[in-house]
Enzyme design. Structure first.
Site, PDB file in Angstrom:
ATOM      1  CG  MET A  34      -1.721   1.048   1.481  1.00  0.00           C
ATOM      2  SD  MET A  34      -3.007   1.058   2.462  1.00  0.00           S
ATOM      3  CE  MET A  34      -1.942   1.462   4.078  1.00  0.00           C
ATOM      4  CB  CYS A  35       2.468   3.379  -2.200  1.00  0.00           C
ATOM      5  SG  CYS A  35       3.757   2.148  -1.926  1.00  0.00           S
ATOM      6  N   GLY A  36       0.923   5.627  -1.161  1.00  0.00           N
ATOM      7  CA  GLY A  36       0.182   6.986  -1.628  1.00  0.00           C
ATOM      8  C   GLY A  36       0.888   7.542  -2.713  1.00  0.00           C
ATOM      9  NE  ARG A  43      -3.087   4.407  -0.252  1.00  0.00           N
ATOM     10  CZ  ARG A  43      -3.952   3.520  -0.387  1.00  0.00           C
ATOM     11  NH1 ARG A  43      -5.023   3.790   0.552  1.00  0.00           N
ATOM     12  NH2 ARG A  43      -3.489   2.549  -0.872  1.00  0.00           N
TER      13      ARG A  43
END
Length: 295
Positions: free
Chosen positions: A1-3, A32
């Site tokens: 999960m990244c932003g 995130r």
């Protein structure tokens, strides 16, 4: 999960606010991905070449570097030091020689181009942005990323954006399943990734397609055929930015557009402090569909 965040300004009068707007967007995405963060800013064109470099020991590495590089190139070089990074201003046509010089000295190149500067480090978005003074930076557009590592170690080189072509960079939320096979293909084409991060493979893929004559839209469409896995890509170029999601589109994404800007975020809350967001057209980008804006 990244932003992921991205902002493309249509109006000149918003340019001084680009760094502040992008910083606020990225900080909102902190939960995130708290491992590392980075932002690419497309600002004023240098008239020659801008090259962003990085060192874990900047005081020693950057001391006298501009003079040494100038002597090696036989041309004027200026350097602006920004914490662990520095932006070199080089004469046109000197990139290959400059890269060879820096590689010999063990200095990392984050990216190069006539307008792009990239700043990325391990740490929270608010801390990374503060270290580099991102809020004070102006420009026409930019993209940012806050990372939760899944495919490689938490390092500066593993942080996004990844730049593998002049004025070109890419950020990614997701995971590629065929990155090792694609790494071999790209290496044979002369676009060898320098890290073990799967995102850099995607960046090299885009660079290879552009070098073959594809435009940005065609290169992004190619990812849908040639890259396997779950992904949302945002790509920055000198003239704009593009977005594509894989056919399943399980990674969240939202876009907003007004007469003043186009914005991208992993979640709607990234837009909270954008001017005029209450009247913006907001939508979720469709799976397997390319979107891009250029000036």
């Amino acid at each position: 999960m990244c932003g992921i965040v991205g902002l493309f300004l249509k109006k000149e009068d918003l340019r001084p606010q680009l760094g502040t707007l992008l910083t606020d967007m990225l900080i909102t995405m902190t939960d995130r991905g708290p491992d590392s963060a980075g932002i690419a800013i497309y600002g004023d064109e240098a008239g020659g070449l801008k090259m962003t470099i990085q060192s874990d020991t900047p005081a020693q590495t950057f001391d006298g570097l501009d003079a040494a590089l100038s002597a090696a190139l036989g041309a004027p070089v200026t350097m602006k030091i920004v914490d662990t990074h520095a932006v070199l201003s080089l004469p046109e046509g000197s990139e290959a020689d400059a890269r060879a010089f820096l590689k010999e000295k063990g200095i990392r190149v984050m990216g190069a181009g006539v307008s792009m500067e990239i700043f990325k480090e391990v740490g929270l978005p608010k801390d990374v942005a503060a270290r580099f003074g991102i809020r004070a930076m102006g420009g026409s557009h930019g993209i940012g990323h806050t990372r939760m590592a899944t495919e490689s170690a938490v390092t500066t080189l593993g942080a996004h954006p990844f730049s593998t072509g002049d004025d070109q960079c890419l950020v990614h939320n997701g995971s590629l399943s065929n990155h090792n096979a694609m790494r071999r293909v790209l290496t044979e084409k002369g676009f060898a990734p320098q890290t073990q991060n799967d995102t850099e493979v995607a960046a090299c893929y885009i660079s290879s397609r552009l070098a073959e004559g594809a435009n940005l839209g065609e290169a992004l469409e190619g990812t849908l055929e040639d890259l396997d896995g779950f992904f949302t890509f945002v790509v920055g170029t000198k003239n704009g930015f593009g977005v594509v999601r894989d056919p399943i589109a399980c990674k969240p994404a939202v876009m907003a557009e007004t007469e003043d800007y186009v914005a991208f975020g992993s979640e709607y809350r990234a837009f909270a402090k954008l001017p005029g967001i209450d009247t913006a057209r907001v939508w979720e980008p469709e799976p397997a569909t390319v979107y891009f804006w250029e000036r």
